[in-house]
Design a protein around this motif. Structure first.
Motif, mmCIF file in Angstrom:
data_model
loop_
_atom_site.group_PDB
_atom_site.id
_atom_site.type_symbol
_atom_site.label_atom_id
_atom_site.label_comp_id
_atom_site.label_asym_id
_atom_site.label_seq_id
_atom_site.Cartn_x
_atom_site.Cartn_y
_atom_site.Cartn_z
ATOM 1 N N SER A 130 -4.227 13.838 -4.525
ATOM 2 C CA SER A 130 -3.580 12.868 -3.638
ATOM 3 C C SER A 130 -4.533 11.716 -3.349
ATOM 4 O O SER A 130 -5.762 11.867 -3.384
ATOM 5 C CB SER A 130 -3.143 13.543 -2.342
ATOM 6 O OG SER A 130 -4.232 14.203 -1.731
ATOM 7 N N HIS A 131 -3.955 10.560 -3.008
ATOM 8 C CA HIS A 131 -4.757 9.370 -2.756
ATOM 9 C C HIS A 131 -3.879 8.293 -2.132
ATOM 10 O O HIS A 131 -2.660 8.421 -2.059
ATOM 11 C CB HIS A 131 -5.365 8.846 -4.056
ATOM 12 C CG HIS A 131 -4.344 8.407 -5.051
ATOM 13 N ND1 HIS A 131 -3.573 9.297 -5.760
ATOM 14 C CD2 HIS A 131 -3.936 7.169 -5.433
ATOM 15 C CE1 HIS A 131 -2.749 8.640 -6.553
ATOM 16 N NE2 HIS A 131 -2.941 7.340 -6.367
ATOM 17 N N ALA B 238 0.861 -1.188 0.000
ATOM 18 C CA ALA B 238 0.000 0.000 0.000
ATOM 19 C C ALA B 238 0.895 1.236 0.000
ATOM 20 O O ALA B 238 1.950 1.240 0.647
ATOM 21 C CB ALA B 238 -0.918 0.025 1.219
ATOM 22 N N ASN B 239 0.466 2.247 -0.720
ATOM 23 C CA ASN B 239 1.252 3.474 -0.828
ATOM 24 C C ASN B 239 0.364 4.702 -0.708
ATOM 25 O O ASN B 239 -0.799 4.687 -1.110
ATOM 26 C CB ASN B 239 1.979 3.543 -2.178
ATOM 27 C CG ASN B 239 2.926 2.382 -2.389
ATOM 28 O OD1 ASN B 239 2.712 1.548 -3.254
ATOM 29 N ND2 ASN B 239 3.967 2.306 -1.579
ATOM 30 N N ARG B 240 0.946 5.764 -0.171
ATOM 31 C CA ARG B 240 0.282 7.062 -0.054
ATOM 32 C C ARG B 240 0.941 8.026 -1.024
ATOM 33 O O ARG B 240 2.172 8.117 -1.080
ATOM 34 C CB ARG B 240 0.430 7.583 1.376
ATOM 35 C CG ARG B 240 0.036 9.037 1.582
ATOM 36 C CD ARG B 240 -1.436 9.246 1.414
ATOM 37 N NE ARG B 240 -1.796 10.656 1.518
ATOM 38 C CZ ARG B 240 -2.937 11.164 1.086
ATOM 39 N NH1 ARG B 240 -3.838 10.376 0.536
ATOM 40 N NH2 ARG B 240 -3.194 12.442 1.201
ATOM 41 N N HIS B 241 0.134 8.750 -1.790
ATOM 42 C CA HIS B 241 0.645 9.677 -2.790
ATOM 43 C C HIS B 241 0.116 11.074 -2.505
ATOM 44 O O HIS B 241 -1.091 11.305 -2.513
ATOM 45 C CB HIS B 241 0.248 9.215 -4.183
ATOM 46 C CG HIS B 241 0.670 7.800 -4.431
ATOM 47 N ND1 HIS B 241 1.984 7.453 -4.619
ATOM 48 C CD2 HIS B 241 -0.034 6.644 -4.449
ATOM 49 C CE1 HIS B 241 2.064 6.143 -4.764
ATOM 50 N NE2 HIS B 241 0.856 5.631 -4.655
ATOM 51 N N THR C 137 -8.251 4.946 -2.346
ATOM 52 C CA THR C 137 -9.008 5.814 -1.442
ATOM 53 C C THR C 137 -8.570 7.245 -1.687
ATOM 54 O O THR C 137 -7.397 7.586 -1.501
ATOM 55 C CB THR C 137 -8.776 5.451 0.032
ATOM 56 O OG1 THR C 137 -9.139 4.079 0.241
ATOM 57 C CG2 THR C 137 -9.602 6.341 0.944
ATOM 58 N N MET C 138 -9.524 8.070 -2.135
ATOM 59 C CA MET C 138 -9.225 9.474 -2.371
ATOM 60 C C MET C 138 -9.291 10.246 -1.056
ATOM 61 O O MET C 138 -9.858 9.768 -0.063
ATOM 62 C CB MET C 138 -10.227 10.062 -3.372
ATOM 63 C CG MET C 138 -10.303 9.317 -4.703
ATOM 64 S SD MET C 138 -8.713 9.202 -5.578
ATOM 65 C CE MET C 138 -8.349 10.938 -5.864
ATOM 66 N N ASP C 139 -8.716 11.448 -1.033
ATOM 67 C CA ASP C 139 -8.744 12.250 0.188
ATOM 68 C C ASP C 139 -10.158 12.614 0.597
ATOM 69 O O ASP C 139 -10.428 12.889 1.770
ATOM 70 C CB ASP C 139 -7.937 13.538 -0.016
ATOM 71 C CG ASP C 139 -6.444 13.287 0.128
ATOM 72 O OD1 ASP C 139 -6.070 12.129 0.407
ATOM 73 O OD2 ASP C 139 -5.654 14.236 -0.051
#
Length: 331
Positions: free
Chosen positions: A73-74, A28-31, A51-53
């Motif tokens: 971001s997502h 899993a990654n956060r961008h 999952t969007m912000d």
């Protein structure tokens, strides 16, 4: 050049980026996102949860595409509750503007693409797009898109001579295929208003095509209405409703956008730039440019680096380059 190609060619800056990420669950990654970036991700093996912000969550199935026109971001991962991985992937292989990761027997493979858009200028086509578009796979309706994705996947799996040229050409093709699908004539499927409807409207599309084909011409609402086959008043209403700007307002904005590109990418005298974008005098051009950009054209040129979108020149630097260290969508 057609309107869609013209807009994206002029707004793009620098070189596009491509990445192929092969992973084994769990991951899993956060961008964090990047304003001024246009990102695309395509799942070519396995599925992922995004999952969007805003809190919206959806699944990217194999063959699905995720577009982030505004650099949103997502979070993305194999499952919604998978803990986040470290931000940098130690297995990533970077070759200038191309990034690859390779693992044995991956459960998931994603292709990621990103374009940097010219700073300080937002075309109404981009501005009208939503934060994200989830485009389900449909190889029967979009066989050319599926074929381009397969070719890009093959190119990114290996390093061969000429790969940069092939990869960048495929990125352009994939972006255009996706934009076609979003902005095509099947307006009931368009996920946003404005430009989707404008390009699907034969009359307004004809007027936009005329402006983009000859922006220096001394167009009037009446002459553009003739191109559209509408009366002056009917044309003005319909153009404003669909494009979001009056016809001459859009013409002026596009002329100055072209001028900004010419100032950044050429050393043509200001008088020449003025003529190329339809201004009779350098003084009139300079005044209009300063009103729109907040700085005189000469100063704009001095502080703006050249960024020819047809040249696969220097890679992005600074914040944009930092964002590409992320192991998925680089926006």
């Amino acid at each position: 050049m057609d309107v869609l190609s013209d807009v994206m060619t002029v707004l793009r800056t620098g070189r596009p980026f491509a990445a192929r990420f092969a992973r084994v669950s769990p991951w899993a990654n956060r961008h964090p996102g990047h304003t001024g970036g246009f990102g695309v991700q395509v799942m070519v093996r396995g599925s992922a949860v995004v999952t969007m912000d805003s809190g919206e969550t959806f699944k990217l199935e194999e063959g699905d595409a995720l577009l982030l026109p505004l650099g949103g971001s997502h979070t993305i991962g194999d499952a919604v509750d998978t803990p986040l991985d470290p931000p940098c992937d130690p297995n990533a292989i970077r070759t200038d503007s191309i990034v690859r990761t390779n693992v044995d027997n991956p459960t998931h493979v994603a292709l990621c693409m990103a374009y940097e858009l010219a700073p300080g200028r937002t075309h109404p086509m981009i501005a009208s797009m939503p934060a994200y578009v989830h485009m389900p796979a449909d190889p029967e309706a979009r066989p050319e898109f599926a074929a381009a994705v397969a070719l890009l996947d093959a190119e990114l799996r290996q390093q061969q001579s000429g790969g940069d040229t092939v990869v960048h050409a495929l990125l352009d093709a994939i972006l255009m295929y996706l934009l076609r699908a979003m902005l095509g004539h099947r307006t009931e499927q368009c996920p946003f208003s404005g430009w989707g409807a404008a390009l699907a409207d034969d009359a307004i599309a004809a007027a936009l095509g005329a402006i983009h084909a000859d922006p220096a011409r001394q167009w009037t609402v009446a002459s553009l209405g003739e191109v559209a086959g509408l009366s002056r008043s009917a044309f003005s209403r319909r153009f404003t409703d669909l494009v979001g700007q009056p016809p001459l307002g859009y013409l002026t904005s596009w002329r100055l956008t072209l001028a900004a590109r010419l100032l950044a990418d050429t050393d043509a005298p200001l008088s020449s730039v003025a003529r190329q974008v339809g201004y009779a005098s350098e003084f009139a051009f300079a005044a209009a440019f300063k009103r729109d950009f907040g700085t005189p054209p000469g100063q704009f040129r001095k502080r703006t680096p050249a960024c020819d979108p047809t040249d696969h020149g220097p890679a992005l630097t600074g914040e944009a380059a930092h964002l590409f260290r992320s192991p998925t969508v680089p926006v």
